[in-house]
Design a protein around this motif. Structure first.
Motif, PDB file in Angstrom:
ATOM      1  N   GLY A 209       0.813  -1.205   0.000  1.00 24.55           N
ATOM      2  CA  GLY A 209       0.000   0.000   0.000  1.00 24.55           C
ATOM      3  C   GLY A 209       0.851   1.261   0.000  1.00 24.55           C
ATOM      4  N   LYS A 223     -11.360   4.335   3.633  1.00 23.63           N
ATOM      5  CA  LYS A 223     -11.525   2.894   3.457  1.00 23.63           C
ATOM      6  C   LYS A 223     -12.641   2.651   2.451  1.00 23.63           C
ATOM      7  CE  LYS A 223     -12.257   2.296   7.868  1.00 23.63           C
ATOM      8  NZ  LYS A 223     -12.508   1.701   9.199  1.00 23.63           N
ATOM      9  N   GLU A 231     -10.086 -10.009   1.202  1.00 20.99           N
ATOM     10  CA  GLU A 231      -9.392  -9.148   2.155  1.00 20.99           C
ATOM     11  C   GLU A 231      -8.986  -7.815   1.553  1.00 20.99           C
ATOM     12  OE1 GLU A 231      -6.075 -11.215   3.743  1.00 20.99           O
ATOM     13  OE2 GLU A 231      -7.270 -12.653   4.877  1.00 20.99           O
ATOM     14  N   SER A 232      -8.807  -7.786   0.246  1.00 22.05           N
ATOM     15  CA  SER A 232      -8.325  -6.548  -0.375  1.00 22.05           C
ATOM     16  C   SER A 232      -8.751  -6.507  -1.834  1.00 22.05           C
ATOM     17  CB  SER A 232      -6.799  -6.466  -0.274  1.00 22.05           C
ATOM     18  OG  SER A 232      -6.192  -7.536  -0.990  1.00 22.05           O
TER      19      SER A 232
END
Length: 251
Positions: A209, A223, A231-232
């Motif tokens: 990130g 977010k 999860e992402s």
């Protein structure tokens, strides 16, 4: 028509498939009809190479630069794709002065590594009317063939600058609202409304990130709500979601 792989021009062109030579010679290759057509609308194309059976000569009617014809086998040496549309352009890298005050909707990329991700993000920034993309130090080269293919010509529509020190840049962006996605974000993206003024959005490396030193300088950490089990998100997908929301909530 060039038919030999030992031809000096062909050897020189093959060198431009490597990033170190792109940087050295300040030239890069583009392949396919669409990319060449997009590039021809600029003044960056220096030469066009076509295969012996290239079937769209009208594409080059207004091109006054050098046109080289090569055999089909030689064309295969110049491309990265499995199949060819029979056309490759040689573009020069434009020398541009960078002044952040010239832009109002800016995308900042921190150490993006995957060429496909980079090209897709640039294409998406173009689609959502951003006017500048900043490639921070450590981000993959803008001029690799996979990056260029993934932009689908958007690199010719939007200003892009490479090898920028992001922390130094942010210190000069007092007139911008800065956004970045982070698990530390106190707000979900959907809560951000009525955005005013100049904006800049930071996206970071696929694995780690945005770096902590940059996050510390960003005043809006966000977010993305993900009700599913993943999860992402892939960084190019996340970038598209955030850019779409922001530009549709500008006052």
């Amino acid at each position: 028509m060039i038919t030999s792989s030992s031809n000096k021009k062909i050897k020189d062109l093959q060198k431009l498939k490597e990033n170190r030579n792109i940087k050295k010679y300040k030239r890069y290759l583009i392949e396919g009809k669409h990319l060449v057509e997009e590039a021809l609308s600029t003044n960056l194309v220096e030469e066009v190479i076509v295969s012996e059976d290239f079937d769209d000569k009208n594409l080059l009617n207004d091109f006054s630069g050098e046109i080289t014809i090569v055999s089909n086998n030689i064309m295969k040496l110049l491309i990265d794709t499995i199949t060819t549309q029979g056309i490759v352009g040689v573009c020069r890298i434009e020398e541009k002065n960078f002044d952040i005050s010239n832009y109002s909707k800016v995308l900042i990329l921190d150490r993006i590594q995957d060429p496909g991700n980079l090209g897709t993000i640039i294409r998406t920034a173009d689609a959502f009317d951003f006017d500048c993309v900043i490639l921070g130090k450590g981000t993959t080269s803008l001029y690799g063939q996979k990056v260029i293919r993934s932009t689908q010509g958007s690199n010719f529509h939007i200003e892009c600058f490479e090898n920028i020190n992001i922390e130094e840049l942010i210190s000069k962006m007092d007139d911008f609202n800065l956004y970045a996605t982070s698990l530390k974000g106190e707000k979900y993206l959907e809560e951000i409304r009525n955005i005013e003024g100049n904006i800049a959005v930071v996206f970071g490396n696929e694995g780690s990130g945005v770096s902590e030193s940059i996050l510390d300088k960003v005043n809006n950490l966000l977010k993305i709500s993900m009700p599913g089990r993943a999860e992402s998100l892939n960084v190019s997908i996340a970038a598209g979601i955030v850019m779409h929301h922001i530009v549709n909530n500008l006052k």
